[in-house]
Design a protein around this motif. Structure first.
Motif, PDB file in Angstrom:
ATOM      1  N   ILE A 109       7.033 -24.265  40.449  1.00  0.00           N
ATOM      2  CA  ILE A 109       6.973 -23.748  39.084  1.00  0.00           C
ATOM      3  C   ILE A 109       6.286 -22.388  39.100  1.00  0.00           C
ATOM      4  CG2 ILE A 109       6.939 -26.033  37.986  1.00  0.00           C
ATOM      5  CD1 ILE A 109       3.904 -25.712  37.659  1.00  0.00           C
ATOM      6  N   GLU A 326      -0.209 -28.086  31.297  1.00  0.00           N
ATOM      7  CA  GLU A 326       0.586 -26.869  31.481  1.00  0.00           C
ATOM      8  C   GLU A 326       1.592 -27.048  32.617  1.00  0.00           C
ATOM      9  OE1 GLU A 326      -2.697 -26.935  31.301  1.00  0.00           O
ATOM     10  OE2 GLU A 326      -3.023 -25.996  29.330  1.00  0.00           O
ATOM     11  N   LYS A 329       4.401 -29.354  31.419  1.00  0.00           N
ATOM     12  CA  LYS A 329       5.334 -28.637  30.537  1.00  0.00           C
ATOM     13  C   LYS A 329       6.293 -27.778  31.353  1.00  0.00           C
ATOM     14  CE  LYS A 329       2.457 -28.361  26.363  1.00  0.00           C
ATOM     15  NZ  LYS A 329       1.620 -27.456  25.530  1.00  0.00           N
ATOM     16  N   ALA A 330       5.753 -27.114  32.387  1.00  0.00           N
ATOM     17  CA  ALA A 330       6.596 -26.257  33.231  1.00  0.00           C
ATOM     18  C   ALA A 330       7.649 -27.082  33.977  1.00  0.00           C
ATOM     19  CB  ALA A 330       5.722 -25.498  34.222  1.00  0.00           C
ATOM     20  N   LEU A 332       8.840 -30.095  32.996  1.00  0.00           N
ATOM     21  CA  LEU A 332       9.786 -30.634  32.011  1.00  0.00           C
ATOM     22  C   LEU A 332      10.773 -29.574  31.537  1.00  0.00           C
ATOM     23  CD1 LEU A 332       7.455 -32.920  29.836  1.00  0.00           C
ATOM     24  CD2 LEU A 332       8.952 -33.566  31.721  1.00  0.00           C
ATOM     25  N   GLU A 333      10.331 -28.317  31.540  1.00  0.00           N
ATOM     26  CA  GLU A 333      11.220 -27.216  31.167  1.00  0.00           C
ATOM     27  C   GLU A 333      12.370 -27.101  32.163  1.00  0.00           C
ATOM     28  OE1 GLU A 333      10.366 -22.646  30.390  1.00  0.00           O
ATOM     29  OE2 GLU A 333       8.842 -23.952  29.493  1.00  0.00           O
ATOM     30  N   LYS A 334      12.062 -27.336  33.445  1.00  0.00           N
ATOM     31  CA  LYS A 334      13.084 -27.264  34.481  1.00  0.00           C
ATOM     32  C   LYS A 334      13.884 -28.560  34.596  1.00  0.00           C
ATOM     33  CE  LYS A 334      12.256 -25.112  38.294  1.00  0.00           C
ATOM     34  NZ  LYS A 334      11.708 -24.706  39.605  1.00  0.00           N
ATOM     35  N   ASN A 335      13.258 -29.698  34.218  1.00  0.00           N
ATOM     36  CA  ASN A 335      13.903 -31.024  34.326  1.00  0.00           C
ATOM     37  C   ASN A 335      13.762 -31.767  33.005  1.00  0.00           C
ATOM     38  OD1 ASN A 335      14.287 -31.206  37.519  1.00  0.00           O
ATOM     39  ND2 ASN A 335      12.225 -30.446  37.125  1.00  0.00           N
ATOM     40  N   PRO A 336      14.520 -31.368  31.984  1.00  0.00           N
ATOM     41  CA  PRO A 336      14.360 -31.970  30.641  1.00  0.00           C
ATOM     42  C   PRO A 336      14.617 -33.477  30.599  1.00  0.00           C
ATOM     43  CG  PRO A 336      16.299 -30.543  30.741  1.00  0.00           C
ATOM     44  CD  PRO A 336      15.539 -30.306  31.997  1.00  0.00           C
ATOM     45  N   SER A 339      11.557 -35.786  30.502  1.00  0.00           N
ATOM     46  CA  SER A 339      10.925 -36.030  29.201  1.00  0.00           C
ATOM     47  C   SER A 339      11.548 -37.241  28.518  1.00  0.00           C
ATOM     48  CB  SER A 339      11.072 -34.781  28.328  1.00  0.00           C
ATOM     49  OG  SER A 339      10.435 -34.972  27.092  1.00  0.00           O
TER      50      SER A 339
END
Length: 439
Positions: A109, A326, A329-330, A332-336, A339
């Motif tokens: 990340i 943090e 979140k980073a 999950l942004e790459k692997n939604p 979530s």
């Protein structure tokens, strides 16, 4: 025993001989005693066995389809309750399987912005005490061990160890690994010398001391010498290689971009007479180190371990210290999809804990919409056994008593090793239960 008086039970299988023969145990939920055990877990045998208990109203079990069918055949009106622990464990195992298959062992990340502002880069001349204080300062500022490890280029285990050090004791604790090993060796040797001398003062012969301590007789004779040194005479000395005087010159030439051949020619002109392989080994190590330093300077990445993401299936984020909000979140942004997986696990836990079976249908639809093969297997399993799953949410019964009883049977089996046929085991288990009940 009056079988007609038994109304609420839990059943589970246990191994007579693992992977070959299995039995079934029945535990009374109300008395918490083992009622009976059967030397089979086959559908026909279990159904016939259950029929001998005519008034069974509630039967708790795991997700076994064989047991479900046997109960329906023997007592079609009985309430079957699936075990909540097994339900949740199966869901988490399937989710874990998906994460393991689809996400790399380490997830890169972008390095967090506040690392650049607050965390210093490693100082090559920083001593151990300073490093400990720097780690503790960053930990106090709210940085996770992994953030500190990435920023200071330190092993995560070292970071965790440094965090635990007491500030006012740091100076006394700070010692290099070789020094600690040396002190341990000296202490051990000193103890042996004292023991040998004490035995000698008590009148023991060298041969007797050798038998007592396991030391060689020559070693004992040396230890009895009052001039013997506890610290080895060579300790603290360092042998220089033939290349040592040229290290600074080689470093300088490497920084200027000289090739290996040019470096060799240069230092041979200065008087080096050793082998070319010695130069090659030193320059290779040095180049690798320079490359790592340049890469770390240019790199804007940090990594998150997959195992820490898997831990979040079991625990909330605040209890997983290895990963920060943090960082999560980073990732999950790459692997939604992660979530969504966390969400279905969390909502399923809430359904079980809140005793809310009305939410189960919506949960199944939501989980289906993810279209994940592993999660679909779980949905297929609970849909096939939906009534017992609903009952597990509605009722408080569980299979914990049967699981504990299986452990008890295993202990008895081990005690009876070598003479444990089924009838002997059954009599012994039921006798123990009768004694426990009377006591």
């Amino acid at each position: 025993m009056d079988k007609a008086s038994v109304t609420k039970v839990c059943i589970d299988d246990f191994a007579m001989k693992k992977r070959y023969t299995y039995g079934t145990v029945m535990v009374d939920i109300e008395s918490k005693n083992i009622i009976d055990i059967l030397d089979s877990r086959d559908l026909e045998d279990v159904a016939k066995w259950l029929k001998t208990y005519p008034n069974l109203k509630i039967i708790s079990r795991d997700g076994s389809i064989t047991y479900a069918s046997a109960i329906r055949e023997a007592h079609p009106n009985a309430i079957q309750v699936n075990d909540r622990f097994h339900l949740l464990k199966n869901l988490i195992d399937y989710c874990k399987s998906h994460i393991t298959k689809t996400i790399n062992f380490k997830i890169p990340i972008e390095q967090l912005v506040n690392n650049d502002d607050k965390i210093k880069k490693p100082l090559t001349k920083m001593n151990k005490e300073d490093r400990i204080k720097e780690v503790q300062k960053l930990n106090k500022d709210g940085f996770s061990p992994h953030q500190i490890s990435e920023a200071l280029k330190m092993d995560i285990r070292t970071v965790k160890k440094y965090i635990e050090f007491v500030i006012n004791e740091v100076s006394s604790i700070v010692k290099d690994v070789p020094q600690l090993k040396h002190e341990e060796t000296v202490s051990k040797k000193e103890k042996s010398i004292n023991e040998v001398r004490k035995l000698h003062e008590q009148g023991h012969t060298i041969r007797a001391i050798s038998r007592e301590t396991g030391l060689a007789r020559k070693t004992i004779q040396r230890y009895l010498d009052p001039n013997v040194l506890v610290v080895h005479a060579a300790y603290g000395t360092q042998r220089n290689s033939i290349l040592t005087p040229f290290h600074s010159l080689i470093d300088e030439l490497l920084e200027k971009g000289f090739t290996f051949k040019e470096i060799e020619e240069n230092i041979r002109e200065k008087g080096y007479s050793g082998s070319a392989s010695t130069i090659r080994m030193y320059t290779t190590r040095k180049r690798r180190l320079i490359k790592q330093i340049l890469q770390s300077a240019k790199s804007r990445k940090e990594t998150v371990d997959r195992q820490h993401l898997i831990k979040l299936l079991y625990k909330p984020l605040e209890k997983v210290k290895e990963i920060s909000l943090e960082q999560l979140k980073a990732v999950l942004e790459k692997n939604p999809i992660l979530s969504e997986i966390y969400d279905i696990v969390k909502s399923f836990k809430e359904i079980l804990s809140n005793k809310d079976p009305d939410r189960l249908d919506n949960w199944i639809e939501k989980a289906k919409s993810l279209n994940l093969p592993d999660v679909n297997k779980f949905i297929k399993g609970i849909t096939r056994d939906i009534d017992s799953v609903r009952n597990s949410i509605t009722y408080t019964y569980s299979n914990g008593l049967a699981e504990g009883s299986v452990n008890k049977i295993k202990v008895i089996k081990r005690i009876m090793y070598g003479r444990c046929n089924f009838e002997t085991l059954r009599r012994k288990v039921l006798t123990f239960e009768k004694l426990r009940k009377t006591n």
